[in-house]
Design a protein around this motif. Structure first.
Motif, short mmCIF file in Angstrom:
data_model
loop_
_atom_site.label_atom_id
_atom_site.label_comp_id
_atom_site.label_asym_id
_atom_site.label_seq_id
_atom_site.Cartn_x
_atom_site.Cartn_y
_atom_site.Cartn_z
N LYS A 4 0.82 -1.21 0.00
CA LYS A 4 0.00 0.00 0.00
C LYS A 4 0.86 1.26 0.00
CE LYS A 4 -4.40 -1.08 0.03
NZ LYS A 4 -5.34 -0.53 -0.98
N LEU A 5 1.91 1.27 0.83
CA LEU A 5 2.72 2.48 0.99
C LEU A 5 3.69 2.73 -0.15
CD1 LEU A 5 3.54 2.22 4.82
CD2 LEU A 5 1.96 3.81 3.71
N PHE A 6 4.30 1.66 -0.69
CA PHE A 6 5.37 1.84 -1.66
C PHE A 6 5.00 1.39 -3.08
CE2 PHE A 6 7.45 1.25 2.49
CZ PHE A 6 8.11 2.47 2.58
N LYS A 7 3.99 0.55 -3.22
CA LYS A 7 3.61 0.05 -4.54
C LYS A 7 2.20 0.46 -4.94
CE LYS A 7 7.45 -2.35 -5.01
NZ LYS A 7 8.46 -2.07 -6.08
N ASN A 8 1.51 1.12 -4.01
CA ASN A 8 0.14 1.56 -4.26
C ASN A 8 -0.75 0.43 -4.76
OD1 ASN A 8 -1.89 3.51 -4.24
ND2 ASN A 8 -1.61 3.97 -6.43
#
Length: 215
Positions: free
Chosen positions: A32-36
């Motif tokens: 969620k945070l780095f690869k959306n």
């Protein structure tokens, strides 16, 4: 604190502390945070190391694995400190940490904020193993690497490590309560891998690729 120790309440408290730490879903948060993206919408849908490797690549999978191991190590050491456990006071001294490890695995597998649908808890189970005895660490490391490079199936590695864990606990003469905890972790791991076991038996289990993700 004395009452907590003498009454055995430390067992419940350690599991609760571990459970909340186990709720940290590393692969989900990383996606969620780095690869959306939501790791649960890729590959097997499992928010664990194997699916992370398949989806994001080996390096990301390694980070997820290490963090999930450290969740258990952190809970283990924290509860050892809080509830008077000791690495130098016989194997009974490890009980606060081992109960915390159980909590982490339960939190990882059944996180409340993800409707109790999480991973399979192997990395966190390995974290518990790492805190028990250096001889277990050496044997399990050799076994894990051997299984990984001969089968390239993380599921077989997971099943082998958890199956051998209670045996080693008995061999090295751990207290019966600690052995029973290891049996519980093994049983839980095998239940969580029941789908993998079926695929192994039918020859359809996926093998790990060490290349980069194509997605």
């Amino acid at each position: 604190m004395e009452f907590v120790l003498e009454s055995g309440m430390f067992r419940i408290l350690a599991v609760v502390i571990g459970y909340f730490l186990g709720n940290i879903q590393t692969s989900y948060l990383f996606g969620k945070l780095f690869k959306n993206t939501d790791i649960r919408k890729h590959g097997s849908g499992n928010p664990g190391t194997a699916n992370t490797i398949r989806t994001f690549g080996l390096s990301v999978g390694a980070i997820v694995f290490i963090v999930d191991v450290l969740k258990a190590v952190t809970a283990f050491l924290l509860c050892m400190y809080l509830f008077g456990g000791s690495f130098f006071d016989g194997y009974n001294g490890l009980l606060p940490g081992m109960y915390a490890g159980v909590g982490v695995v339960l939190g990882h597998n059944f996180p409340f904020f993800m409707r109790f649908r999480g991973g399979k808890g192997i990395a966190s189970s390995i974290g518990v193993m790492l805190c028990t005895d250096w001889r277990i660490v050496v044997i399990q490391t050799a076994l894990g690497l051997s299984c990984l490079f001969t089968t390239r199936m993380i599921s077989i590695v997971s099943l082998a490590l958890t199956l051998v864990f209670p045996v080693l606990m008995l061999v090295f003469r751990f207290d019966i309560e600690a052995v029973l905890i290891s049996v519980f972790l093994t049983a839980l791991a095998w239940i969580m891998h029941r789908g993998n076991i079926k695929r192994i038996l039918t020859g359809s289990e996926r093998k790990l690729s060490f290349g980069k993700s194509r997605g």
